[in-house]
Design an enzyme around this catalytic site. Structure first.
Site: not given
Ligand code: NAI
Length: 356
Positions: A24-25, A27, A96, A109, A165, A191
Site C-alpha cells: 500500500g501507500g 507499506g 481516508r 479496518n 503527531d 490519534h
Molecule cells: P492503502 O490503501 O494505500 O494501502 C493499504 C494496503 O492494505 C493495501 O495494499 C491493501 O491491499 C492492504 N490490505 C487490505 N486488506 C488487507 C488484509 N486483510 N491483509 C493485508 N493487507 C491488506 O492505504 P495507506 O495509505 O497505506 O493507509 C493504510 C492505513 O494507515 C489506513 O488505515 C490509514 O488510515 C492509516 N494511516 C495511519 C496513520 C497513522 O498516523 N497511524 C497515518 C496515515 C494513514
C-alpha cells in the site's frame, strides 16, 4: 530488567520484521526504510494485493543484507509471513478520502485488524506489534481484545503508532520558533482530531508566555487536523503515506534499538493499553490517577491513552507520567476534551471483538 539470551544474539543475527499491508501507500515506503536498516535480517512482506511480489522484487535489488520475502493469502498466508517474527508493522486497511474522519474507516479496518491480530496470536505471539491502521484509537483495542482472547496479550508490546503527531508538532512549532531544539515535543491522548493533545509547553518552557495564543492554538489545531491537509492536497488519491512511513520508521527504530540494547535514547510517545496496574506497566497507575485529577472524574477507568514511554529489551519499561504534572491550562482543557471522545473510540474496538 532481565535480558533474554535469544535477544542478545539478535544483535549479531538481526531481526525478522513483517509488514502487513506492504503493497500500500504506506507499506511500500515503510518497507523501503526497513530494508535499509542493518539490523533487519529478513523483511517479510504480506498483502492481499497482487502487487506484493513486485514490491518485494523491487526492494530485493537494494544492496543491504535484509532478505526480502513476500506472502499473500494464496501463497503461504499469514503463517509464512508471521512465523518467527520479532516485529510486525501493520499499515493494512483503507485510508481516508476527502470528507471522511478516521472513525469512518472503522467498519472495514476493524475486520481487517481482527483477522490480522488472530494471525499474530497464532503465528508470532511474542512479536512486538506496531499498529498503523486507522482509526488507531479503535484498532489498537481490536488487536488487544483478539490477543487477549488467545491468551497472548502483552501490554508492553502492543503500540498504536502516533509518531506522525509528534513529527507534525515538531515541524509546525519550528515554523514559528525555528531556534528550538528538535524532537522534544510530547503528544499525548489519542490519534484522531481533538483526542490529539500536543504538549507545546514541554518544548517551549517559559517561552510559551511570549508566543501569542492564536499562534499556539493554530499549531495545536494543525497537529490535530494536519492529516486533512494531505488528503485535500492529494485530491482523493490517499492520505499521508510518505510522512507516515517516515514516522513509523522513526518509532520502529526507537523500539528496535531498545530491544537490541543499542541506545539510551529510548523514549517515544505511543498509544497503549492502560487497563492494568503498575505490576504490568510501571507508571501506569500514576498516569491514571493524574488523568482522574486533571479531568475531575475520580471514577474514570482509563483503558487506553497515548503517552511518552521508555522502551527496553522487553518493550515498554515505564510510562513517563511526569509530563502530566506540569500541564498549562490550555493543555488541561485539551486533556478534558480528549477524554470525552477517547472512551467511546476505544469501546468501539473492544465491543467489535466481543460482539456487543
Ligand atoms: P492503502 O490503501 O494505500 O494501502 C493499504 C494496503 O492494505 C493495501 O495494499 C491493501 O491491499 C492492504 N490490505 C487490505 N486488506 C488487507 C488484509 N486483510 N491483509 C493485508 N493487507 C491488506 O492505504 P495507506 O495509505 O497505506 O493507509 C493504510 C492505513 O494507515 C489506513 O488505515 C490509514 O488510515 C492509516 N494511516 C495511519 C496513520 C497513522 O498516523 N497511524 C497515518 C496515515 C494513514
Amino acid at each position: 530488567m532481565t535480558r533474554n539470551i535469544a535477544i542478545d544474539s539478535k544483535k549479531n543475527t538481526g531481526v525478522r520484521v513483517c509488514v502487513l499491508g506492504a503493497a500500500g501507500g504506506i507499506g511500500q515506503p515503510l518497507s523501503l526504510t526497513l530494508k535499509m536498516n542493518p539490523h533487519v535480517r529478513e523483511l517479510s512482506l504480506y498483502d492481499v494485493s497482487p502487487h506484493v511480489p513486485g514490491v518485494a522484487a523491487d526492494l530485493s535489488h537494494i544492496d543491504t543484507p535484509a532478505k526480502v520475502t513476500w506472502h499473500t493469502p494464496e501463497t503461504g498466508g499469514l503463517k509464512a509471513a508471521l512465523e518467527g517474527c520479532d516485529f510486525v508493522l501493520i499499515p493494512a486497511g483503507i485510508p481516508r478520502k476527502p470528507g471522511m474522519s478516521r472513525d469512518d474507516l472503522f467498519k472495514i479496518n476493524a475486520g481487517i485488524c481482527a483477522e490480522l491480530a488472530a494471525g499474530i496470536a497464532q503465528y508470532s505471539a511474542s512479536a512486538t506489534v506496531l499498529v498503523i491502521s486507522n482509526p488507531v484509537n479503535s484498532t489498537v483495542p481490536v488487536f488487544a481484545e483478539v490477543l487477549k482472547k488467545h491468551g497472548v496479550f502483552n501490554p508492553r508490546k502492543l503500540f498504536g503508532v502516533t509518531t506522525l503527531d509528534s513529527v507534525r508538532a515538531d515541524t509546525f512549532i519550528h515554523e514559528i520558533k525555528p531556534d528550538l531544539p528538535w524532537g522534544l515535543i510530547k503528544v499525548i491522548g489519542g490519534h484522531s482530531g481533538d483526542t490529539i493533545v500536543p504538549l507545546l509547553s514541554t518544548v517551549l518552557g517559559k517561552e510559551i508566555d511570549r508566543v501569542p495564543n492564536e499562534k499556539l492554538h493554530a499549531v495545536n489545531h494543525r497537529v490535530q487536523y494536519g492529516g486533512d491537509e494531505i488528503i485535500q492536497a492529494k485530491k482523493g488519491a490517499g492520505s499521508s503515506t510518505l510522512s507516515m512511513a517516515y514516522a513509523a520508521y522513526k518509532f520502529f527504530t526507537t523500539v528496535l534499538n531498545s530491544y537490541l540494547g543499542l541506545t539510551d535514547k529510548n523514549v517515544a510517545c505511543t498509544f497503549i493499553n492502560t487497563e492494568y496496574d503498575d505490576d504490568a506497566l510501571d507508571g501506569v497507575s500514576e498516569l491514571k490517577d493524574l488523568v482522574k485529577k486533571l479531568t475531575n472524574r475520580p471514577d474514570m477507568k482509563l483503558k487506553y491513552f497515548a503517552m511518552p514511554c521508555v522502551f527496553g529489551p522487553n518493550g515498554i519499561e515505564r510510562v513517563e507520567y511526569e509530563c502530566l504534572e506540569t500541564l498549562d491550562k490550555t493543555e488541561v482543557d485539551m486533556v478534558n476534551i480528549c477524554c470525552e471522545t477517547l472512551a467511546s473510540n476505544y469501546s468501539k474496538g473492544v465491543d467489535f471483538v466481543n460482539g456487543k
